[in-house]
Design a protein around this motif. Structure first.
Motif, PDB file in Angstrom:
ATOM      1  N   ALA A   1     -15.603  -1.734  17.536  1.00 35.81           N
ATOM      2  CA  ALA A   1     -16.793  -1.932  16.708  1.00 35.81           C
ATOM      3  C   ALA A   1     -16.497  -3.036  15.694  1.00 35.81           C
ATOM      4  N   TRP A   2     -17.398  -4.002  15.642  1.00 34.38           N
ATOM      5  CA  TRP A   2     -17.243  -5.077  14.663  1.00 34.38           C
ATOM      6  C   TRP A   2     -18.599  -5.702  14.398  1.00 34.38           C
ATOM      7  N   ARG A   3     -18.762  -6.193  13.179  1.00 39.26           N
ATOM      8  CA  ARG A   3     -19.995  -6.854  12.767  1.00 39.26           C
ATOM      9  C   ARG A   3     -19.642  -8.271  12.319  1.00 39.26           C
TER      10      ARG A   3
ATOM     11  N   HIS B   1     -14.023  -0.688   9.534  1.00 45.15           N
ATOM     12  CA  HIS B   1     -15.257  -0.663  10.323  1.00 45.15           C
ATOM     13  C   HIS B   1     -15.157   0.361  11.456  1.00 45.15           C
ATOM     14  N   GLN B   2     -13.986   0.455  12.096  1.00 48.12           N
ATOM     15  CA  GLN B   2     -13.790   1.457  13.157  1.00 48.12           C
ATOM     16  C   GLN B   2     -14.001   2.866  12.600  1.00 48.12           C
TER      17      GLN B   2
ATOM     18  N   GLN C   1     -15.410   7.184  13.107  1.00 46.00           N
ATOM     19  CA  GLN C   1     -14.651   8.176  12.339  1.00 46.00           C
ATOM     20  C   GLN C   1     -13.185   8.268  12.780  1.00 46.00           C
ATOM     21  N   LYS C   2     -12.755   7.279  13.553  1.00 45.56           N
ATOM     22  CA  LYS C   2     -11.356   7.155  13.973  1.00 45.56           C
ATOM     23  C   LYS C   2     -11.122   5.704  14.362  1.00 45.56           C
ATOM     24  N   ASP C   3      -9.856   5.321  14.453  1.00 39.57           N
ATOM     25  CA  ASP C   3      -9.563   3.925  14.793  1.00 39.57           C
ATOM     26  C   ASP C   3      -8.664   3.799  16.021  1.00 39.57           C
TER      27      ASP C   3
ATOM     28  N   ARG D   1      -5.688  -8.898   6.128  1.00 39.90           N
ATOM     29  CA  ARG D   1      -6.952  -8.471   5.517  1.00 39.90           C
ATOM     30  C   ARG D   1      -8.029  -8.270   6.566  1.00 39.90           C
ATOM     31  N   PHE D   2      -8.084  -9.161   7.548  1.00 40.70           N
ATOM     32  CA  PHE D   2      -9.041  -8.991   8.627  1.00 40.70           C
ATOM     33  C   PHE D   2      -8.770  -7.673   9.347  1.00 40.70           C
ATOM     34  N   ASN D   3      -7.509  -7.396   9.631  1.00 45.79           N
ATOM     35  CA  ASN D   3      -7.140  -6.152  10.295  1.00 45.79           C
ATOM     36  C   ASN D   3      -7.608  -4.942   9.482  1.00 45.79           C
TER      37      ASN D   3
END
Length: 150
Positions: free
Chosen positions: A7-9, A28-29, A34-36, A20-22
């Motif tokens: 998931a990404w916007r 966002h995940q 509700q988990k990554d 920082r991007f990570n």
């Protein structure tokens, strides 16, 4: 589609720090799933030194394209053919090179794809939905279409 569980916007923010991007992708995940556990940033996703991404965007003029970008053949004349239009919906090809000259991790690929589109208007299609499983070869490079949804 490859990477379709991430998931990404896409936003206008330009990232220069991969850590920082990570962190933002992890956040966002968690917000969406509700988990990554689908986000594995260090996994090699494309074992090539260079590739192209193709995506749709709205641009005003040729100067909206970055140095590593070109329009697909069908759109190359859009500015001359439709000069009265304020915005042009086009398909863009962007060439990306792997940082290590060999491969792209998921983190590197998504960050580069994000930054590539940061100066463009994506309309309401701002949510990353993945890439093709099998690339097309365009200009001698594997080319992956970036699917975006609203």
């Amino acid at each position: 589609m490859a990477l379709n569980r991430i998931a990404w916007r896409f936003t206008k923010e330009l990232y220069t720090d991969s850590a920082r991007f990570n962190q933002d992708v992890v956040a966002h995940q968690l917000a969406i799933y509700q988990k990554d556990n689908h986000w594995e940033p260090n996994t090699v996703v494309f074992a090539v030194p260079e590739l192209q991404v193709q995506y749709m965007a709205w641009v005003k003029q040729p100067s909206d394209l970055l140095e590593n970008e070109t329009l697909i053949d069908e759109d190359k004349q859009v500015f001359e053919e439709e000069p009265e239009e304020e915005m042009h919906q086009v398909e863009i090809l962007a060439t990306l090179a792997a940082n290590d000259g060999e491969k792209f991790t998921v983190l590197e690929f998504l960050m580069k794809a994000h930054n590539q589109q940061a100066n463009k208007d994506l309309g309401d299609h701002i949510f990353f939905e993945g890439t093709d499983d099998t690339p097309q070869i365009i200009n001698g490079l594997p080319t992956y279409f970036i699917a975006c949804g609203s």
